[in-house]
Design a protein around this motif. Structure first.
Motif, short mmCIF file in Angstrom:
data_model
loop_
_atom_site.label_atom_id
_atom_site.label_comp_id
_atom_site.label_asym_id
_atom_site.label_seq_id
_atom_site.Cartn_x
_atom_site.Cartn_y
_atom_site.Cartn_z
N LYS A 50 0.80 -1.23 0.00
CA LYS A 50 0.00 0.00 0.00
C LYS A 50 0.83 1.27 0.00
N GLU A 51 2.10 1.17 0.44
CA GLU A 51 2.94 2.35 0.50
C GLU A 51 4.30 2.04 -0.11
N GLN A 52 4.90 3.06 -0.70
CA GLN A 52 6.22 2.89 -1.29
C GLN A 52 7.30 3.14 -0.25
N ALA A 53 8.24 2.20 -0.13
CA ALA A 53 9.35 2.38 0.79
C ALA A 53 10.31 3.44 0.23
N ARG A 54 10.78 4.31 1.09
CA ARG A 54 11.66 5.39 0.64
C ARG A 54 13.02 4.86 0.25
N TYR A 55 13.55 5.42 -0.83
CA TYR A 55 14.91 5.12 -1.31
C TYR A 55 15.09 3.66 -1.72
N MET A 56 14.01 2.97 -2.03
CA MET A 56 14.10 1.59 -2.47
C MET A 56 13.29 1.40 -3.74
N SER A 57 13.74 0.46 -4.57
CA SER A 57 13.00 0.14 -5.78
C SER A 57 11.64 -0.45 -5.41
N PRO A 58 10.54 0.17 -5.83
CA PRO A 58 9.22 -0.34 -5.45
C PRO A 58 8.96 -1.76 -5.93
N LYS A 117 11.18 -4.16 -6.43
CA LYS A 117 11.96 -5.12 -5.65
C LYS A 117 11.36 -5.33 -4.27
N VAL A 118 10.86 -4.26 -3.67
CA VAL A 118 10.20 -4.41 -2.38
C VAL A 118 8.95 -5.27 -2.53
N ALA A 119 8.19 -5.04 -3.59
CA ALA A 119 6.98 -5.83 -3.82
C ALA A 119 7.32 -7.30 -4.03
N LEU A 120 8.36 -7.57 -4.84
CA LEU A 120 8.76 -8.96 -5.08
C LEU A 120 9.24 -9.62 -3.79
N PHE A 121 9.98 -8.88 -2.98
CA PHE A 121 10.44 -9.42 -1.71
C PHE A 121 9.27 -9.85 -0.84
N LEU A 122 8.24 -9.01 -0.76
CA LEU A 122 7.08 -9.34 0.06
C LEU A 122 6.34 -10.55 -0.51
N GLY A 123 6.28 -10.65 -1.84
CA GLY A 123 5.63 -11.80 -2.45
C GLY A 123 6.39 -13.08 -2.19
N ILE A 124 7.72 -13.03 -2.31
CA ILE A 124 8.54 -14.21 -2.05
C ILE A 124 8.45 -14.61 -0.57
N LYS A 125 8.42 -13.63 0.30
CA LYS A 125 8.29 -13.91 1.72
C LYS A 125 6.97 -14.63 2.03
N ALA A 126 5.91 -14.28 1.29
CA ALA A 126 4.60 -14.88 1.52
C ALA A 126 4.44 -16.24 0.84
N ALA A 127 5.35 -16.58 -0.07
CA ALA A 127 5.23 -17.85 -0.80
C ALA A 127 5.34 -19.04 0.15
N HIS A 187 21.47 -4.09 -4.47
CA HIS A 187 21.03 -3.11 -5.48
C HIS A 187 19.58 -2.70 -5.25
N ILE A 188 19.17 -2.64 -3.99
CA ILE A 188 17.78 -2.36 -3.66
C ILE A 188 17.35 -0.95 -4.09
N ARG A 189 18.30 -0.03 -4.21
CA ARG A 189 17.96 1.33 -4.62
C ARG A 189 17.94 1.51 -6.13
N SER A 190 18.50 0.55 -6.84
CA SER A 190 18.50 0.62 -8.30
C SER A 190 17.16 0.14 -8.83
N LEU A 191 16.54 0.91 -9.71
CA LEU A 191 15.20 0.56 -10.20
C LEU A 191 15.21 -0.74 -10.99
N GLY A 192 16.24 -0.98 -11.78
CA GLY A 192 16.34 -2.21 -12.54
C GLY A 192 17.17 -3.24 -11.80
N GLY A 193 17.25 -4.43 -12.39
CA GLY A 193 18.15 -5.44 -11.85
C GLY A 193 17.51 -6.52 -11.02
N ASP A 194 16.16 -6.52 -10.88
CA ASP A 194 15.52 -7.57 -10.11
C ASP A 194 15.66 -8.93 -10.79
N ASP A 195 16.02 -8.92 -12.08
CA ASP A 195 16.26 -10.19 -12.77
C ASP A 195 17.75 -10.34 -13.14
#
Length: 375
Positions: A111-119, A121-131, A226-234
């Motif tokens: 629901k909220e964007q984490a500051r100074y982090m790729s949105p 990557k944060v979303a994917l992290f939360l999804g993987i954590k819930a898997a 590389h959490i602050r970099s917008l690309g690179g999640d793959d």
């Protein structure tokens, strides 16, 4: 030593060297893809699987994707996790509607964007954590599995204790030269990262069709470096994780996903800038390996027409150019056939030239600014 003779033949030697470099890449890296056999796994032995899709205002795409996901024929326990990344278009309502009839569909809301982090990557992290399951399979909301056994085909890559599976995800064919160029660029990029991985040099994957284990993700500390970099999640993730992981590739058509390509030059340019921006964080060895191939091709297209226009050693220049294109066709076309992604042979030189011209322009643009964004 006759220096005049040396200088006279220096341009010819340089052109020959450029072609030899390309021949090395084509024969050592690329051509083996044409004969690659995917891992085979008994469907009854497939691992439990979590399919993850990160979506930011993608309700229209999810309306097409979700029916294809729930129709997947997967014999082991599995789940579909839709990660709603700060959407305001009703994405969560669509997913909740699917949950009524499909208990395998799960929803994770950011629901909220984490500051100074790729949105993303944060979303994917939360999804993987819930898997719930160890084995993960990722795709994007604008992708479409080409078959009902896509998940089976990719999950079969986990055979032989593989940790990371790199898949192929071409763009759909529509009318126009831009589409031809986009599809060629996707093919050429895939040929590089798949062939390098096959030779034990994995440096990237594409999030449209990528799988890895939860243990691999956690061992690599996720996207922390590389959490602050917008690309690179793959690509950056695969490059780091591959150092301590077994990497497999899956090429078969049934295990592919497809995406609708951009339909305007501006949109495609923006997309490629976002992708190439992560390249600045590649290891120097990977930059050199990729850069040598690209540079040898660019210089070939610069030097060869100059030598021909000057009528310099025309017979020998012609032989070198002919050998170069003969090897190109003998490599690219069989690999394209293996991927079931046909190339228009008569357009290949034009597509090559167009690709390298665009590559130069996009690379210059990326180096001049950091303003790239995830949707």
């Amino acid at each position: 030593m006759d220096y005049r003779l040396l200088l006279e033949y220096l341009p010819l030697a340089l052109l020959g060297l450029l072609v030899l470099i390309q021949l090395f890449y084509e024969l050592y890296y690329f051509l083996p893809l044409a004969f690659h056999k995917d891992p085979v796994e008994n469907p009854q032995h497939l691992p439990p699987l979590s399919i993850l899709v990160c979506a930011h205002n993608e309700v229209k795409n999810l309306q097409e994707l979700l029916p294809l996901l729930v129709q997947q024929e997967y014999p082991a326990p599995w789940e579909i996790i839709i990660i709603d990344d700060r959407s305001w278009d009703g994405t969560h309502l669509l997913v909740q509607e699917y949950q009524l009839d499909h208990p395998e569909v799960k929803l994770v809301r950011v629901k909220e964007q984490a500051r100074y982090m790729s949105p993303k990557k944060v979303a994917l992290f939360l999804g993987i954590k819930a898997a719930q399951h160890e084995h993960l399979l990722l795709t994007d909301a604008d992708c479409r599995p080409v078959s009902a056994v896509w998940a089976q085909g990719m999950a079969a890559g986990y055979a032989n204790n593989s940790d990371i599976i790199l898949g192929f995800s071409p763009y759909m064919r529509i009318y126009g030269f831009l589409n031809q160029l986009i599809r060629f660029e996707t093919f050429l990029t895939a040929m590089q990262y798949l062939s390098f991985a096959k030779r034990g040099r994995a440096y990237m994957g594409v999030g449209r069709n990528l799988a890895y284990t939860k243990t691999t993700f956690l061992r690599n500390k996720g996207f922390a470096s590389h959490i602050r970099s917008l690309g690179g999640d793959d690509d950056l993730f695969v490059q780091e994780a591959a150092k301590h992981s077994r990497v497999a590739i899956v090429l078969d058509k049934d295990a592919q996903t497809q995406s609708l390509p951009e339909t305007s030059w501006r949109a495609w340019w923006t997309q490629k800038r976002r992708h190439l921006s992560a390249g600045r964080r590649y290891k120097k060895s990977e930059q050199a390996r990729i850069g040598l191939f690209v540079l040898s091709n660019i210089l070939f297209y610069v030097i060869s027409p100059i030598l021909l226009s000057l009528q310099y050693q025309v017979p020998w220049v012609g032989v070198i150019i002919g050998a170069r294109f003969a090897a190109l066709y003998a490599t690219y076309l069989p690999v394209a056939s293996r991927l079931k992604d046909p190339l228009n042979w008569w357009l290949l030189p034009v597509l090559e030239l167009g690709y390298y011209l665009n590559y130069i322009g996009i690379l210059i643009s990326v180096l001049r600014t950091n303003k790239v964004r995830w949707k």
